[in-house]
Design a protein around this motif. Structure first.
Motif, PDB file in Angstrom:
ATOM      1  N   GLU A 160       0.819  -1.214   0.000  1.00  0.00           N
ATOM      2  CA  GLU A 160       0.000   0.000   0.000  1.00  0.00           C
ATOM      3  C   GLU A 160       0.851   1.260   0.000  1.00  0.00           C
ATOM      4  O   GLU A 160       2.047   1.248   0.316  1.00  0.00           O
ATOM      5  N   ILE A 161       0.184   2.328  -0.376  1.00  0.00           N
ATOM      6  CA  ILE A 161       0.757   3.670  -0.332  1.00  0.00           C
ATOM      7  C   ILE A 161       0.090   4.397   0.819  1.00  0.00           C
ATOM      8  O   ILE A 161      -1.141   4.490   0.869  1.00  0.00           O
ATOM      9  N   GLU A 162       0.884   4.886   1.730  1.00  0.00           N
ATOM     10  CA  GLU A 162       0.348   5.613   2.883  1.00  0.00           C
ATOM     11  C   GLU A 162       0.859   7.046   2.821  1.00  0.00           C
ATOM     12  O   GLU A 162       2.070   7.286   2.831  1.00  0.00           O
ATOM     13  N   MET A 163      -0.053   7.984   2.744  1.00  0.00           N
ATOM     14  CA  MET A 163       0.304   9.393   2.665  1.00  0.00           C
ATOM     15  C   MET A 163      -0.170  10.102   3.918  1.00  0.00           C
ATOM     16  O   MET A 163      -1.374  10.128   4.198  1.00  0.00           O
ATOM     17  N   GLU A 164       0.771  10.679   4.654  1.00  0.00           N
ATOM     18  CA  GLU A 164       0.435  11.401   5.885  1.00  0.00           C
ATOM     19  C   GLU A 164       0.729  12.884   5.703  1.00  0.00           C
ATOM     20  O   GLU A 164       1.801  13.267   5.223  1.00  0.00           O
ATOM     21  N   LEU A 165      -0.237  13.692   6.090  1.00  0.00           N
ATOM     22  CA  LEU A 165      -0.108  15.148   5.944  1.00  0.00           C
ATOM     23  C   LEU A 165       0.728  15.705   7.083  1.00  0.00           C
ATOM     24  O   LEU A 165       0.389  15.544   8.256  1.00  0.00           O
TER      25      LEU A 165
END
Length: 503
Positions: A160-165
């Protein structure tokens, strides 16, 4: 450290993960060099899973020679966007730090003896490659995760791709996710690793879920209320996506379609606020998705409510089992088409665009956006109720099929609107009224099933023995019509007399 985590996850085939950094939207915003590390995490709970039931996760993670203890709550989820509080500290020797648990202020950790009963439930072993993306307006931590979740003898792959702001508006996450989904096939990940791990540990299959209760307040602004309702609908839809592939596909399709209809009803209710150039293409995409989910649900109802009762009553009737089998095959094809639509990147992009639209809040009528919700809700409910009473008249039994169908549609709109705003009023007043609307919907739904069944059977079966079986089905159900009409009229009479709860 106490903070709020905002992240978005995309599930993608492992073979495609290496392509992500080369996508134009990623490559032009990368800063510095990528970092790769092995992360081993252990998730803890009591034997009774008290933390999971409270929407809390506790994790010890080892990476780069350090140990990190993390506590998270369930937070809010909208179109794949996770917004939740987290508490993190470095801990020595990989041991749970009890003072940190108490410092979170979360009530389960204050229960007598709970910390002593914590035990490992499952682990994750993840190879993470981390990229930092940044512009003057935002900064995102993009993690490419490969590995697996391990619970006893059970294993589940992670890709998966996990994008955290890190900085900036959450719209940046939606924009980046749309750029990825436009380039590569992927799916919004509605479950966190902890969700998947607890499911794996309990050997639990994903089950369909109903909409979560709404909690609105009278002094809330109209724009804020729409955002809460729309996010609730989107979460309802996405929460049933994975269950479409399991043993409860029929109910999952039903709940997904209900979620879409609730969202479309919300758009109608708040139409003066929402009119603008973004809405028509979104509505078109919602119609596309409903066109794929609808036949699967309709076919399942046709089998269960129309064909199966007659087959059970007349198991030896000529051609009836064969006719049932043919419609069962058609239903299965419709289900396959529904799953294919949800697997299509078009579904992922639709959810991301809806999430972006709801979050951006670029409303068409600013004055209405700042109106108090109780005033707006009262006007909507009063107007919809007036339309319903006018459409049904004094006696439903005298209405032709087309007008009964119209009463059913308006009644459904009335029910959705009532459920949206029910938390503004005493439950003792709203619940009986909404129950009457639900009963009316069921009564009229049964009549509508009969109205649709005849033409549906007549169009499909021209052989003599099959035509006879179709006639048997229609005749058997026709005897039910007077009873259904009486039930509908009895409910209608009560509904006409009921005091509207919004007064």
């Amino acid at each position: 450290m106490d903070s709020t985590e905002t992240e978005l996850k995309l599930a993608v085939d492992a073979a495609l993960l290496d392509r992500i950094p080369r996508l134009p939207a990623i490559a032009r915003n990368k800063t510095g060099r990528a970092k790769t590390q092995q992360l081993c995490s252990t998730y803890y709970d009591t034997p009774e899973m008290e933390l999971q039931k409270a929407g809390i996760t506790l994790r010890l993670r080892q990476g780069g020679g350090l140990w990190l203890q993390t506590v998270k709550n369930s937070g809010d989820r909208t179109a794949g966007l996770f917004e939740r509080r987290e508490w993190e500290i470095d801990v020595p020797l990989g041991q749970i730090h009890l003072p940190h648990l108490l410092a979170t202020g979360l009530s389960p950790f204050r229960q007598q003896g709970l910390p002593e009963r914590l035990r490992p439930v499952f682990t994750t072993e993840i190879r993470r490659t981390l990229h930092i993306l940044a512009t003057p307006d935002w900064e995102i931590e993009l993690a490419l995760d490969r590995g697996e979740i391990i619970a006893g003898t059970q294993r589940s792959a992670v890709s998966e791709i996990e994008m955290e702001l890190r900085r900036g508006p959450s719209l940046a996450l939606f924009d980046m996710a749309q750029a990825i989904a436009a380039a590569l096939p992927c799916r919004l990940q509605s479950q966190s690793k902890s969700d998947r791990g607890f499911g794996l540990a309990g050997n639990g299959e994903l089950k369909p879920v109903k909409a979560a209760p709404l909690a609105l307040t009278a002094d809330m602004k109209v724009a804020s209320a729409f955002q809460v309702i729309a996010r609730n609908c989107l979460h309802h839809l996405l929460a049933n996506e994975a269950a479409l592939r399991g043993n409860h596909a029929a109910e999952a399709v039903h709940q997904a379609r209900v979620a879409l209809r609730r969202l479309r009803s919300a758009i109608k209710v708040f139409k003066p606020l929402l009119a603008g150039p973004q809405l028509p293409p979104l509505r078109q995409e919602l119609r596309w998705l409903l066109a794929h989910l609808g036949p699967a649900r309709d076919g399942d109802v046709f089998l269960a409510e129309i064909l199966k009762p007659v087959l059970c009553r007349h198991p030896d009737a000529p051609a009836l089992p064969q006719l049932y089998g043919e419609w069962q095959e058609q239903r299965d094809r419709d289900f396959a088409a529904a799953v294919a639509a949800v697997d299509d990147n078009r579904f992922t992009l639709l959810l991301l665009r809806l999430g972006h639209w709801v979050t951006a809040a670029e409303w068409h009528a600013p004055a209405l956006a700042d109106t108090r919700l109780d005033d707006f809700a009262r006007r909507v409910l009063k107007r919809t109720h007036h339309r319903l009473i006018k459409a049904g008249g004094n006696n439903l039994a005298h209405l032709p099929t087309e007008e009964l169908h119209q009463v059913r549609i308006i009644g459904k709109q009335m029910r959705y609107a009532g459920e949206f705003f029910a938390s503004l009023y005493p439950r003792s007043a709203s619940k009986p009224f909404l129950n009457l609307l639900a009963d009316l919907q069921e009564n009229l739904g049964g009549l509508n099933d009969l109205a649709v069944a005849g033409p549906r059977l007549a169009r499909s079966h021209h052989r003599g023995d099959w035509a006879w079986a179709a006639g048997l089905i229609c005749g058997w159900h026709e005897t039910r019509r007077p009873g259904l009409l009486r039930q509908a009229q009895a409910t209608w009479k009560l509904l006409r007399k009921a005091t509207p709860f919004w007064r």
